[in-house]
Design a protein around this motif. Structure first.
Motif, PDB file in Angstrom:
ATOM      1  N   TRP A  92       0.981  -1.404   0.171  1.00  0.00           N
ATOM      2  CA  TRP A  92      -0.139  -0.330  -0.246  1.00  0.00           C
ATOM      3  C   TRP A  92       0.483   1.012  -0.523  1.00  0.00           C
ATOM      4  CZ3 TRP A  92      -5.290   0.120  -0.324  1.00  0.00           C
ATOM      5  CH2 TRP A  92      -6.257   1.178  -0.614  1.00  0.00           C
ATOM      6  N   ARG A 131       0.113   2.643  -3.371  1.00  0.00           N
ATOM      7  CA  ARG A 131      -0.778   4.235  -3.820  1.00  0.00           C
ATOM      8  C   ARG A 131      -0.130   4.793  -3.045  1.00  0.00           C
ATOM      9  NH1 ARG A 131      -5.138   1.733  -5.609  1.00  0.00           N
ATOM     10  NH2 ARG A 131      -7.157   3.342  -4.335  1.00  0.00           N
ATOM     11  N   LEU A 132       0.696   5.465  -1.682  1.00  0.00           N
ATOM     12  CA  LEU A 132       1.041   6.544  -1.136  1.00  0.00           C
ATOM     13  C   LEU A 132       2.778   6.848  -1.916  1.00  0.00           C
ATOM     14  CD1 LEU A 132      -0.416   5.977   2.519  1.00  0.00           C
ATOM     15  CD2 LEU A 132      -0.892   6.836   0.126  1.00  0.00           C
ATOM     16  N   PHE A 190      -9.395   2.231   2.885  1.00  0.00           N
ATOM     17  CA  PHE A 190     -10.015   4.052   2.440  1.00  0.00           C
ATOM     18  C   PHE A 190      -8.716   4.769   3.010  1.00  0.00           C
ATOM     19  CE2 PHE A 190     -13.365   1.609   2.470  1.00  0.00           C
ATOM     20  CZ  PHE A 190     -14.051   1.159   1.356  1.00  0.00           C
ATOM     21  N   THR A 191      -7.782   4.435   3.431  1.00  0.00           N
ATOM     22  CA  THR A 191      -6.346   5.491   3.843  1.00  0.00           C
ATOM     23  C   THR A 191      -5.957   6.610   2.644  1.00  0.00           C
ATOM     24  OG1 THR A 191      -5.233   4.255   4.060  1.00  0.00           O
ATOM     25  CG2 THR A 191      -6.167   4.567   6.245  1.00  0.00           C
ATOM     26  N   GLN A 192      -5.312   7.411   3.073  1.00  0.00           N
ATOM     27  CA  GLN A 192      -5.196   8.120   1.382  1.00  0.00           C
ATOM     28  C   GLN A 192      -3.683   9.197   2.359  1.00  0.00           C
ATOM     29  OE1 GLN A 192      -8.229  10.979   0.322  1.00  0.00           O
ATOM     30  NE2 GLN A 192      -9.707   9.109  -0.524  1.00  0.00           N
ATOM     31  N   GLY A 193      -3.184   8.984   3.278  1.00  0.00           N
ATOM     32  CA  GLY A 193      -2.244   9.064   3.370  1.00  0.00           C
ATOM     33  C   GLY A 193      -1.374   9.213   4.344  1.00  0.00           C
ATOM     34  N   GLN A 219      -2.659   8.967   8.377  1.00  0.00           N
ATOM     35  CA  GLN A 219      -4.220   8.385   8.249  1.00  0.00           C
ATOM     36  C   GLN A 219      -4.136   6.790   8.465  1.00  0.00           C
ATOM     37  OE1 GLN A 219      -6.628   8.484   5.148  1.00  0.00           O
ATOM     38  NE2 GLN A 219      -7.139  10.655   5.413  1.00  0.00           N
ATOM     39  N   VAL A 220      -2.902   6.547   8.059  1.00  0.00           N
ATOM     40  CA  VAL A 220      -1.786   4.405   7.417  1.00  0.00           C
ATOM     41  C   VAL A 220      -1.578   4.547   9.118  1.00  0.00           C
ATOM     42  CG1 VAL A 220      -0.183   3.237   6.458  1.00  0.00           C
ATOM     43  CG2 VAL A 220      -1.176   4.672   5.549  1.00  0.00           C
ATOM     44  N   VAL A 238      -6.622  -2.452  -2.531  1.00  0.00           N
ATOM     45  CA  VAL A 238      -8.342  -2.658  -1.820  1.00  0.00           C
ATOM     46  C   VAL A 238      -9.073  -3.627  -1.746  1.00  0.00           C
ATOM     47  CG1 VAL A 238     -10.799  -0.896  -2.039  1.00  0.00           C
ATOM     48  CG2 VAL A 238      -8.045  -0.602  -2.722  1.00  0.00           C
TER      49      VAL A 238
END
Length: 415
Positions: free
Chosen positions: A246, A250-251, A305-308, A311-312, A373
């Motif tokens: 992730w 994703r990040l 649904f974490t975006q940063g 948040q992780v 996801v």
């Protein structure tokens, strides 16, 4: 009684210090062994190390009830530790001459000793604490694992900066020697409380070496809880495998971000342990335990649904806090059983966890790599469902027992 007050008990202090050193030694041994396997035999040997180390846990958990019964005593465990001093301490001189087969045999020997020591010592730990302090000493011992999980790799890295990897074997052998001495000392001071409800003409071998299925049949709540623990840890591998995937895909974060997340998880585990260990024991074990696992599953879904990075970190810290809460709840409930039954259930639980760990590594990495996801959502939803099913199964069993008991009472009145 808090952890600090509990540590004022000399028996508890000796046990805790020896187990802290032993846990650090285990981290050193794992690192040194993995490094040796990689340097001398290549990447496939690292996989062999993991598999061979797990096999004794499976065998002892499935078939070793009589073997295990022989070692549910501090003096017997001291002998096991003494043997490991010789085996592990000889590794710096043997590793160049024994080859891969020799390394595998050493791993099998140490794994067998660990498969015996883990459940046996876990069953004896509550006996070292004052009566009524099972939750506190369970939490204290779990805190050792939580803390060394964070500090162990860092301590090993610092040592490797000044020592060759082979010397870590000697440090691990030293921790085994300390544990052996501590167990000999505890054998003279800790008296194992007799098992309640012993029937005079009952087969002694059945009491000292109970079958796991018999124990689970007598305690269906614990059977459902252990099943939930095994299923939950299977899906918990989604986070183990998925977090680095992730972060990178994703990040677009790097190794430093992964280090921050793992540190947050470790700090959360320590904080969760301290909180769970000092809170009152829930009146309804079943509900509390199933809710903790359902919350862990829900956090896996939230992770999708974490975006940063922030948040992780927040989600993993909370997830880390829930892990020791579940362990303390289960350990406290198991501590209510007689010592032989505790050891047998712990061995079965450990065997199940090793099976779940190996099975999850065969399935989950490919799923999470292909669809991160979906992997987090599916793993979290399955965990929540497992918690609900375990709760329902325990509730149904309780109703059946409640219905059966009045029938038995009426039958006794008639006779």
């Amino acid at each position: 009684m808090g952890y600090l007050r509990l540590l004022r008990q000399r028996d508890v202090l000796v046990l805790w210090l020896s187990e802290t050193l032993s846990a650090l030694g285990d981290r050193f041994f794992t690192l040194a062994l993995m490094w040796t396997a990689w340097a001398r035999f290549g990447a496939p040997a690292m996989g062999i190390v993991v598999i061979v180390e797990s096999v004794p846990h499976l065998l002892v958990g499935a078939f070793g009830r009589r073997l295990l019964a022989r070692f549910v005593a501090f003096r017997a465990l001291a002998a096991v530790e003494a043997v490991q001093v010789l085996v592990v301490g000889a590794m710096p001189w043997l590793q160049d001459s024994i080859g891969l087969l020799g390394v595998v045999l050493v791993i099998a020997a140490v794994g067998t000793a660990d498969a015996i020591t883990g459940p046996s010592l876990g069953a004896l730990v509550p006996e070292a604490a004052p009566v009524g302090q099972a939750k506190e000493i369970t939490g204290l011992m779990a805190l050792t694992g939580n803390a060394t999980w964070v500090l162990g790799p860092g301590a090993a890295a610092c040592l490797l900066a000044v020592l060759p990897a082979e010397r870590l074997f000697l440090l691990d052998a030293l921790t085994f020697a300390v544990s052996a001495c501590a167990f000999v000392w505890l054998a003279r001071r800790v008296v194992v409380r007799p098992a309640p409800g012993r029937v005079p003409d009952e087969d002694a071998s059945a009491v000292g070496a109970p079958r796991a299925r018999d124990v689970l049949r007598r305690h269906p709540r614990l059977g459902a809880a252990i099943g939930l623990n095994i299923v939950g840890e299977f899906f918990a591998a989604v986070a183990t495998v998925g977090i680095p995937i992730w972060l990178t895909t994703r990040l677009h974060a790097g190794a430093s971000a992964y280090g921050v997340v793992i540190t947050a998880m470790g700090v959360g585990a320590v904080a969760g342990n301290l909180l769970a260990g000092h809170l009152p024991t829930p009146k309804r074990f079943t509900r509390a335990y199933c809710l903790v696992w359902a919350a862990r599953g829900a956090l896996l879904v939230v992770f999708a649904f974490t975006q940063g990075l922030g948040q992780v970190v927040a989600v993993t810290a909370v997830a880390g806090a829930l892990s020791p809460a579940a362990a303390i709840l289960l350990g406290t409930e198991v501590a209510t059983l007689p010592v032989p039954e505790r050891a047998r259930l712990m061995a079965a639980d450990i065997a199940g966890l090793h099976t779940a760990g190996m099975g999850s590594m065969l399935v989950i990495p490919a799923l999470v790599a292909a669809a991160p996801v979906l992997g987090f959502v599916a793993g979290g939803a399955a965990t929540v469902l497992a918690g609900a099913l375990a709760w329902g199964a325990i509730a149904l069993t309780g109703r059946r027992q409640a219905v059966a008991e009045p029938d038995e009472d009426r039958l006794l009145v008639r006779t």
